[in-house]
Design a protein around this motif. Structure first.
Motif, short mmCIF file in Angstrom:
data_model
loop_
_atom_site.label_atom_id
_atom_site.label_comp_id
_atom_site.label_asym_id
_atom_site.label_seq_id
_atom_site.Cartn_x
_atom_site.Cartn_y
_atom_site.Cartn_z
N UNK A 172 0.81 -1.23 0.00
CA UNK A 172 0.00 0.00 0.00
C UNK A 172 0.83 1.27 0.00
N UNK A 173 2.14 1.15 -0.20
CA UNK A 173 2.97 2.37 -0.19
C UNK A 173 2.88 3.13 -1.51
N UNK A 174 2.54 2.40 -2.59
CA UNK A 174 2.51 3.05 -3.91
C UNK A 174 1.37 2.47 -4.74
N UNK A 175 1.12 3.10 -5.89
CA UNK A 175 0.24 2.53 -6.90
C UNK A 175 -1.18 2.23 -6.42
N UNK A 176 -1.70 1.08 -6.87
CA UNK A 176 -3.09 0.69 -6.60
C UNK A 176 -3.33 0.52 -5.09
N UNK A 177 -2.35 -0.05 -4.40
CA UNK A 177 -2.51 -0.25 -2.95
C UNK A 177 -2.62 1.08 -2.21
N UNK A 178 -1.80 2.05 -2.57
CA UNK A 178 -1.85 3.36 -1.93
C UNK A 178 -3.19 4.04 -2.19
N UNK A 179 -3.66 3.97 -3.44
CA UNK A 179 -4.96 4.57 -3.78
C UNK A 179 -6.07 3.89 -2.98
N UNK A 180 -5.99 2.57 -2.86
CA UNK A 180 -7.00 1.81 -2.11
C UNK A 180 -7.02 2.26 -0.65
N UNK A 181 -5.83 2.40 -0.06
CA UNK A 181 -5.76 2.81 1.35
C UNK A 181 -6.40 4.19 1.54
N UNK A 182 -6.12 5.10 0.63
CA UNK A 182 -6.67 6.47 0.76
C UNK A 182 -8.19 6.45 0.59
N UNK A 183 -8.68 5.70 -0.39
CA UNK A 183 -10.12 5.65 -0.63
C UNK A 183 -10.82 4.93 0.53
N UNK A 184 -10.18 3.89 1.05
CA UNK A 184 -10.76 3.18 2.19
C UNK A 184 -10.92 4.13 3.38
N UNK A 185 -9.89 4.93 3.65
CA UNK A 185 -9.96 5.88 4.76
C UNK A 185 -11.10 6.87 4.55
N UNK A 186 -11.26 7.33 3.33
CA UNK A 186 -12.35 8.28 3.03
C UNK A 186 -13.72 7.63 3.23
N UNK A 187 -13.74 6.29 3.19
CA UNK A 187 -15.00 5.56 3.37
C UNK A 187 -15.13 4.96 4.77
N UNK A 188 -14.28 5.43 5.71
CA UNK A 188 -14.49 5.05 7.10
C UNK A 188 -13.67 3.89 7.63
N UNK A 189 -12.70 3.42 6.85
CA UNK A 189 -11.88 2.30 7.32
C UNK A 189 -10.62 2.81 8.02
N UNK A 190 -10.23 2.14 9.11
CA UNK A 190 -8.87 2.25 9.62
C UNK A 190 -8.02 1.32 8.76
#
Ligand code: NAP
Length: 248
Positions: A9-27
């Protein structure tokens, strides 16, 4: 708050996923291999969205490191409810099968296939209602190369993604009664750092002409689908593979 582990999750698809997940309420637990600075930048964005972030260095090919990561998540964030098996190893450079060495092929399979299985095992042990969990979701990141085969490029990597597709179908059926859904996204050409490893400087530009939409996708376009598949909004979706490939 629900807890998601995103490997790679430091780069690319994983990083984008982490950011979008946070915006949707995930830790979010942000796993990475070597680029700590990028992982910290993703964690800062997760925290800016008001969610908790944990950075975890672990090679997904290393079983002990994976087990350690899940234990730290238990302690720091609480029980995981979504796992995104995103980290993958392409191998280096383009290659034909008549040039492949078994050790190099095994390194690809070890990260992409064994890593997916071991991470899934640790998640299932925590999510499964049979193990006292409350259910959850696993999203695997496959690749359009599982359908195309990636001839003259990285067929061992493509084969590893074929295995990820098979695991998605099998695991979805195996753990459905445990309250766990398992799905995959199958990205086509996405504009991330991964293409530098092909040794073809203009790979993105060259490949774009084969794509009906005539453009590469973005990491965010894949991350949105991953977060949806992990969410309760996809509550009756399991054993599905979603192609995100611009019509290819
Ligand atoms: P990327 O930009 O190169 O990022 C790879 C990420 O995975 C980085 O965070 C990296 O960590 C991490 N990583 C690599 N090996 C790892 C390992 N052994 N253990 C833990 N973390 C590891 O790649 P990407 O394009 O976002 O690819 C993400 C996923 O999408 C992969 O499964 C890939 O196969 C799939 N995919 C990508 C495309 C595409 O066109 N981009 C197409 C189809 C499928 P460091 O930053 O620490 O190195």
């Amino acid at each position: 708050m629900p807890v998601m582990i995103v490997t790679g999750a430091s780069r690319g698809i994983g990083a984008a996923t982490a950011r979008i997940a946070a915006a949707n309420g995930w830790d979010v637990c942000i796993n990475y291999l070597s680029d700590r600075a990028s992982a910290e930048s993703v964690a800062a964005d997760v925290r800016a969205a008001g969610r908790r972030a944990l950075i975890a260095q672990a090679d997904v090919a290393d079983e002990h490191a994976i087990c350690r990561m899940f234990r730290v998540v238990d302690e720091e964030l609480g029980r995981v409810s979504a796992l995104v098996n995103n980290a993958a190893f392409t191998g280096s450079g383009r290659r034909r099968v008549d040039q492949m060495k078994a050790a190099d092929v095994n390194a690809v399979l070890s990260a992409n296939v064994t890593g997916t299985i071991v991470c899934s095992r640790e998640a299932i042990l925590r999510m499964s209602t049979q193990h006292g969990g409350q259910g959850g979701a696993i999203v695997n990141v496959s690749s359009a190369s599982s359908r195309i085969g990636a001839p003259n490029l990285w067929m061992d990597y493509a084969a590893s993604k074929g295995a990820v597709d098979a695991l998605t179908f099998g695991l979805a059926a195996e753990v459905a009664a445990d309250g766990i859904r398992v799905n995959a996204v199958r990205p086509g050409l996405i504009d991330t750092d991964i293409h530098q490893k092909t040794g073809i400087a203009d790979r993105l530009e060259r490949t774009v002409k084969n794509i009906p939409m005539k453009r590469a996708g973005t990491a965010e376009e894949v991350g949105e689908a991953i977060v949806w598949l992990a969410s309760p909004a996809a509550s009756y979706v399991s054993g599905s593979i979603l192609d995100i490939a611009g019509g290819r």
